[in-house]
Design an enzyme around this catalytic site. Structure first.
Site, PDB file in Angstrom:
ATOM      1  N   HIS A 102       0.852  -1.184   0.000  1.00  0.00           N
ATOM      2  CA  HIS A 102       0.000   0.000   0.000  1.00  0.00           C
ATOM      3  C   HIS A 102       0.889   1.236   0.000  1.00  0.00           C
ATOM      4  O   HIS A 102       2.082   1.154   0.253  1.00  0.00           O
ATOM      5  CB  HIS A 102      -0.838   0.060   1.283  1.00  0.00           C
ATOM      6  CG  HIS A 102      -1.689  -1.128   1.542  1.00  0.00           C
ATOM      7  ND1 HIS A 102      -3.020  -1.179   1.197  1.00  0.00           N
ATOM      8  CD2 HIS A 102      -1.416  -2.308   2.154  1.00  0.00           C
ATOM      9  CE1 HIS A 102      -3.534  -2.339   1.593  1.00  0.00           C
ATOM     10  NE2 HIS A 102      -2.578  -3.038   2.171  1.00  0.00           N
ATOM     11  N   GLU A 128       2.564  -1.018   4.375  1.00  0.00           N
ATOM     12  CA  GLU A 128       2.356   0.361   3.907  1.00  0.00           C
ATOM     13  C   GLU A 128       3.707   1.010   3.623  1.00  0.00           C
ATOM     14  O   GLU A 128       4.644   0.852   4.401  1.00  0.00           O
ATOM     15  CB  GLU A 128       1.642   1.190   4.974  1.00  0.00           C
ATOM     16  CG  GLU A 128       0.224   0.761   5.267  1.00  0.00           C
ATOM     17  CD  GLU A 128      -0.797   1.365   4.310  1.00  0.00           C
ATOM     18  OE1 GLU A 128      -0.412   2.125   3.396  1.00  0.00           O
ATOM     19  OE2 GLU A 128      -1.989   1.065   4.509  1.00  0.00           O
ATOM     20  N   HIS A 183      -2.392  -2.932  -3.490  1.00  0.00           N
ATOM     21  CA  HIS A 183      -3.802  -2.776  -3.137  1.00  0.00           C
ATOM     22  C   HIS A 183      -4.629  -2.620  -4.409  1.00  0.00           C
ATOM     23  O   HIS A 183      -5.751  -3.111  -4.516  1.00  0.00           O
ATOM     24  CB  HIS A 183      -3.945  -1.561  -2.219  1.00  0.00           C
ATOM     25  CG  HIS A 183      -5.166  -1.571  -1.373  1.00  0.00           C
ATOM     26  ND1 HIS A 183      -5.478  -0.539  -0.536  1.00  0.00           N
ATOM     27  CD2 HIS A 183      -6.160  -2.483  -1.212  1.00  0.00           C
ATOM     28  CE1 HIS A 183      -6.613  -0.804   0.096  1.00  0.00           C
ATOM     29  NE2 HIS A 183      -7.041  -1.981  -0.306  1.00  0.00           N
ATOM     30  N   ASP A 236      -3.399   2.262  -5.052  1.00  0.00           N
ATOM     31  CA  ASP A 236      -2.066   2.319  -4.465  1.00  0.00           C
ATOM     32  C   ASP A 236      -1.368   0.954  -4.520  1.00  0.00           C
ATOM     33  O   ASP A 236      -2.050  -0.057  -4.583  1.00  0.00           O
ATOM     34  CB  ASP A 236      -2.157   2.820  -3.011  1.00  0.00           C
ATOM     35  CG  ASP A 236      -3.002   1.945  -2.095  1.00  0.00           C
ATOM     36  OD1 ASP A 236      -4.152   1.622  -2.460  1.00  0.00           O
ATOM     37  OD2 ASP A 236      -2.519   1.586  -1.012  1.00  0.00           O
TER      38      ASP A 236
END
Length: 192
Positions: free
Chosen positions: A40, A122, A158, A168
Site C-alpha cells: 500500500h 504500507e 492494493h 495504491d
C-alpha cells in the site's frame, strides 16, 4: 562473506521493527497462514511525510479536526502489519500471525476477504508518486524475512486486489525493481 542475519521473531512480532501496537486487528480464520503480501501507500495529510499522523490513524488517536482531509477518516478503524517510512524506518502495528485491517473489500485469484490470508505493508508515499531508495532497501530486507516465516505465494498492490476502488501504491512504484532486487520467481509477481 556471510549473508544477512536471520530474522528473529517473538510470536508474530519482528525484532528490528519499532512496535506500535494497534487495536485494529483480529484472529485469522481457522489455522490460516498468510500467503499473500499486499503493498500500500499512505501519507497524512496527502503528500506530507514524516509526521505522527499515520501512527495516530492506525492506533485510533488521529485528531480528525487537525486537517480538512482527515474528516473522511473519522471513525475509521484501520491498520497494517508494517509501515516503511521514507527514511527506511520499519514500524510494526499488528502481529503477522493476526489479521490486520488493511485490504477492505478485496479479492485475489477468486478468493474474497484478502485480510484473512494476507500481510499488509504500507509505504509512506503518495499514491502514484515515487518512493525513496531507502524504502526499496528496507522492503528488500523485510520481504525475505516474511517469506522465510510465512508461505507467501504472491506480492501485489492494493490496486490489484481492489481495482477501481484503490489505486495504491500506483504507477510510481517500481515492481520490476522489487522483483529483481529480491530475485524471486516471476510467478510471485503475476502482473510484472
Amino acid at each position: 562473506m556471510t549473508g544477512p542475519e536471520p530474522a528473529r521473531w517473538e510470536g508474530g512480532w519482528l525484532s528490528g521493527a519499532r512496535a506500535v501496537p494497534s487495536p485494529n486487528f483480529g484472529p485469522r480464520p481457522g489455522a490460516e497462514r498468510p500467503s499473500l503480501l499486499v503493498l500500500h501507500s499512505i501519507s497524512l495529510p496527502p503528500g506530507v511525510f514524516g509526521g505522527p499522523e499515520i501512527e495516530a490513524l492506525f492506533t485510533n488517536c488521529l485528531d480528525c479536526s487537525a486537517h480538512p482531509s482527515f474528516e473522511a477518516l473519522r471513525g475509521l478503524e484501520v491498520s497494517a502489519h508494517f509501515l516503511i517510512r521514507r527514511d527506511g524506518e520499519l514500524l510494526q502495528f499488528v502481529s503477522a500471525d493476526e489479521r490486520a485491517w488493511h485490504a477492505g473489500k478485496s479479492s485475489f485469484r477468486g478468493r474474497e476477504r484478502c485480510n484473512d490470508f494476507s500481510l499488509g505493508v504500507e509505504l509512506e508515499g503518495l499514491e502514484g508518486g515515487v518512493f525513496d531508495e531507502r524504502q526499496y532497501l528496507a522492503l528488500g530486507r523485510l520481504l525475505p524475512q516474511l517469506r522465510e516465516r510465512y508461505p507467501l505465494e504472491a506480492v501485489v498492490g492494493h490496486e490489484h486486489i481492489a481495482p477501481g476502488r484503490k489505486a495504491d501504491p500506483g504507477p510510481g512504484f517500481d515492481w520490476l525493481r522489487l522483483r529483481q532486487d529480491l530475485g524471486w520467481e516471476t510467478q510471485l509477481f503475476p502482473f510484472v
